[in-house]
Design an enzyme around this catalytic site. Structure first.
Site, mmCIF file in Angstrom:
data_model
loop_
_atom_site.group_PDB
_atom_site.id
_atom_site.type_symbol
_atom_site.label_atom_id
_atom_site.label_comp_id
_atom_site.label_asym_id
_atom_site.label_seq_id
_atom_site.Cartn_x
_atom_site.Cartn_y
_atom_site.Cartn_z
ATOM 1 N N ASN A 1 0.824 -1.213 0.000
ATOM 2 C CA ASN A 1 0.000 0.000 0.000
ATOM 3 C C ASN A 1 0.857 1.262 0.000
ATOM 4 O O ASN A 1 0.337 2.367 0.142
ATOM 5 C CB ASN A 1 -0.898 0.036 1.239
ATOM 6 C CG ASN A 1 -1.824 -1.152 1.316
ATOM 7 O OD1 ASN A 1 -2.381 -1.577 0.319
ATOM 8 N ND2 ASN A 1 -1.987 -1.707 2.508
ATOM 9 N N GLU B 1 -16.374 4.477 2.516
ATOM 10 C CA GLU B 1 -14.968 4.722 2.172
ATOM 11 C C GLU B 1 -14.937 5.478 0.849
ATOM 12 O O GLU B 1 -15.848 5.332 0.035
ATOM 13 C CB GLU B 1 -14.219 3.386 2.014
ATOM 14 C CG GLU B 1 -14.206 2.563 3.284
ATOM 15 C CD GLU B 1 -13.458 1.238 3.148
ATOM 16 O OE1 GLU B 1 -12.685 1.065 2.182
ATOM 17 O OE2 GLU B 1 -13.664 0.384 4.017
ATOM 18 N N ASP C 1 -13.978 7.193 5.095
ATOM 19 C CA ASP C 1 -12.624 6.692 5.334
ATOM 20 C C ASP C 1 -11.813 6.821 4.042
ATOM 21 O O ASP C 1 -12.150 6.225 3.022
ATOM 22 C CB ASP C 1 -12.715 5.223 5.788
ATOM 23 C CG ASP C 1 -11.347 4.612 6.098
ATOM 24 O OD1 ASP C 1 -10.317 5.187 5.710
ATOM 25 O OD2 ASP C 1 -11.328 3.537 6.721
ATOM 26 N N SER D 1 -11.085 -0.768 -0.329
ATOM 27 C CA SER D 1 -9.791 -1.435 -0.222
ATOM 28 C C SER D 1 -9.695 -2.745 -0.994
ATOM 29 O O SER D 1 -8.604 -3.150 -1.377
ATOM 30 C CB SER D 1 -9.450 -1.671 1.240
ATOM 31 O OG SER D 1 -10.439 -2.443 1.880
ATOM 32 N N HIS E 1 -7.262 4.567 1.396
ATOM 33 C CA HIS E 1 -6.575 4.272 0.129
ATOM 34 C C HIS E 1 -6.621 5.437 -0.851
ATOM 35 O O HIS E 1 -6.179 5.318 -1.980
ATOM 36 C CB HIS E 1 -7.167 3.015 -0.514
ATOM 37 C CG HIS E 1 -6.925 1.800 0.309
ATOM 38 N ND1 HIS E 1 -5.765 1.066 0.222
ATOM 39 C CD2 HIS E 1 -7.665 1.217 1.280
ATOM 40 C CE1 HIS E 1 -5.815 0.069 1.088
ATOM 41 N NE2 HIS E 1 -6.958 0.137 1.743
ATOM 42 N N HIS F 1 -14.404 -1.450 5.578
ATOM 43 C CA HIS F 1 -13.266 -2.116 6.224
ATOM 44 C C HIS F 1 -13.621 -2.616 7.625
ATOM 45 O O HIS F 1 -14.448 -2.023 8.315
ATOM 46 C CB HIS F 1 -12.130 -1.091 6.332
ATOM 47 C CG HIS F 1 -10.823 -1.643 6.771
ATOM 48 N ND1 HIS F 1 -10.356 -1.537 8.062
ATOM 49 C CD2 HIS F 1 -9.867 -2.302 6.080
ATOM 50 C CE1 HIS F 1 -9.155 -2.089 8.153
ATOM 51 N NE2 HIS F 1 -8.838 -2.572 6.961
ATOM 52 N N LYS G 1 -0.353 4.209 4.504
ATOM 53 C CA LYS G 1 -0.395 3.688 3.142
ATOM 54 C C LYS G 1 0.401 4.603 2.207
ATOM 55 O O LYS G 1 1.620 4.576 2.272
ATOM 56 C CB LYS G 1 -1.838 3.439 2.742
ATOM 57 C CG LYS G 1 -2.336 2.212 3.534
ATOM 58 C CD LYS G 1 -3.766 1.908 3.507
ATOM 59 C CE LYS G 1 -3.997 0.651 4.358
ATOM 60 N NZ LYS G 1 -5.335 0.581 4.915
#
Ligand code: PLP
Length: 383
Positions: A47, A177, A206, A181, A209, A133, A236
């Site tokens: 990541n 998110e 969130d 992910s 990523h 997540h 990440k």
């Protein structure tokens, strides 16, 4: 019966399903290479999307902070751990996120697991995307309130749940998110923000990523959007460790007073803050690296698609290659390994049954040749 019978049973069951996991030691490698079990491979699991984890500026700044301030912060931030290097990092972060304020947390997992319970009470309803997540799921559980899961990115379903429940709950949190992910797709942020606004719900997003990789100056999708609580990690694309929440000054003041993750945990050590400071100094200017990263990902996705592989709705550096059965996914992952490509097989319970996949994570450290090698390997497996 032994008091450890449940442990033996759980391990045996996993062994039987070929799902027993163990820790692989990563011995070395730098950049896009990794050494596992004495073999050098191309790493498609990391990541560290911008390659910042080994960037000289971050290493230097971490070393400087270590030399100046020592190895530990001494206590939680509310007691005597709020050292002078937290304020400037949080101010810079708030500026980059376009919010009034920001707060550093110890990790993304800890932020998610403790912010949701701080924002919810027993009369709250949490509406959570199906693919959120695990840390968000843990947070919703700790909140001990009613949780309803909406189908992934399904705005009609979310609207229906809001309509059905809005009069029965005093407070509603919508949790999603920005970059997912496991699927590498984006949430429809404008639509979700409009729904939240219309329903008077609190929107929590969130950006684990997304931070460093997408959005204005690479600082995520929520920048300048009507998002109440933006959470992200420095572990990440930022190449370090720790996490943040960005929002109003009032939200941050509330979390300082009411969020267990802030109150009851020691503040991050100086070197970690040094690395974060370095990452935030670099990321806005890394437009060229981001363009390259997205071009590499686009090339990989397009070529795999042309060969008939299903990359789902991915539009980012995270590219799932849907295989279906667990057995075939494992076999493909091992075959890729034999061809010098380290890519993780993602299987249940991380994803749904029959949705087993190889998850490819492209980073700015990959070269065009690295990408071509992966395309070739997938092509050969098909034949
Ligand atoms: C990795 C991840 C986290 C956890 O962040 P850490 O800082 O590694 O604890 C939280 N949310 C999502 C979506 C993640 O992918």
């Amino acid at each position: 019966m032994s008091k450890w019978a449940f442990v033996e049973a759980a391990l045996a069951a996993r062994r039987e399903r070929m799902q027993l996991r163990r820790l692989e030691t990563v011995e070395g490698g730098s950049g896009a290479a990794i050494e596992v079990g004495g073999r050098r491979m191309l790493n498609f699991c990391s990541n560290d999307y911008l390659g910042l984890a080994r960037h000289p500026l971050l290493q230097q700044r971490a070393a400087d902070y270590l030399a100046r301030y020592g190895t530990g912060s001494g206590s939680s931030r509310l007691i005597c751990g709020n050292h002078a290097y937290f304020g400037p990092v949080e101010e810079r972060l708030a500026r980059l996120k376009g919010t009034e304020a920001a707060l550093v947390f110890n990790s993304g997992f800890q932020a998610n697991a403790t912010i949701l319970p701080a924002l919810a009470d027993r009369q709250t309803l949490i509406l959570s995307d199906r693919l959120n997540h695990n840390s968000l799921i843990q947070g919703a559980r700790l909140a001990r309130c009613r949780v309803e899961v909406f189908a992934h990115n399904d705005m009609a379903h979310l609207a229906e749940l809001l309509e059905r429940h809005r009069r029965s709950f005093r407070r509603i949190l919508i949790v999603t998110e920005s970059v997912f992910s496991m699927d590498g797709d984006l949430c429809p942020l404008a639509e979700i923000a409009a729904l939240a606004q219309a329903a008077g719900a609190i929107l929590v997003v969130d950006e684990a990523h997304a931070t460093g990789v997408i959005g204005p100056q690479g600082m995520g999708l929520t920048c300048g959007q009507a998002v109440d609580v933006a959470i992200g990690t420095f572990s990440k694309a930022c190449g370090g460790f720790g996490a943040y929440v960005a929002g109003s000054r009032q939200l941050c003041d509330y979390l300082i007073n009411c969020c267990a993750g802030i109150i009851y945990s020691t503040a991050l050590p100086p070197a970690v803050l040094g690395a974060i400071d370095g990452a935030l100094a670099l990321i806005p200017g890394m437009q060229a690296e981001r363009r390259r990263l997205h071009a590499l990902a686009e090339r990989l996705r397009t070529a795999l698609g042309r060969m008939g592989w299903d990359c789902g709705p991915s539009s980012t550096q995270i590219i799932p290659v849907l295989v279906g059965s667990e057995g075939e996914t494992l076999a493909l992952s091992q075959w890729l390994g034999a061809h010098g490509i380290f890519a993780s097989a993602i299987r249940p319970p991380t994803v749904e049954k029959e949705k087993s996949r190889i998850r490819l994570a492209v980073t700015a450290l990959h070269t065009q040749e690295d990408i071509e090698r992966v395309i070739e390997a997938f092509g050969q497996w098909k034949n």
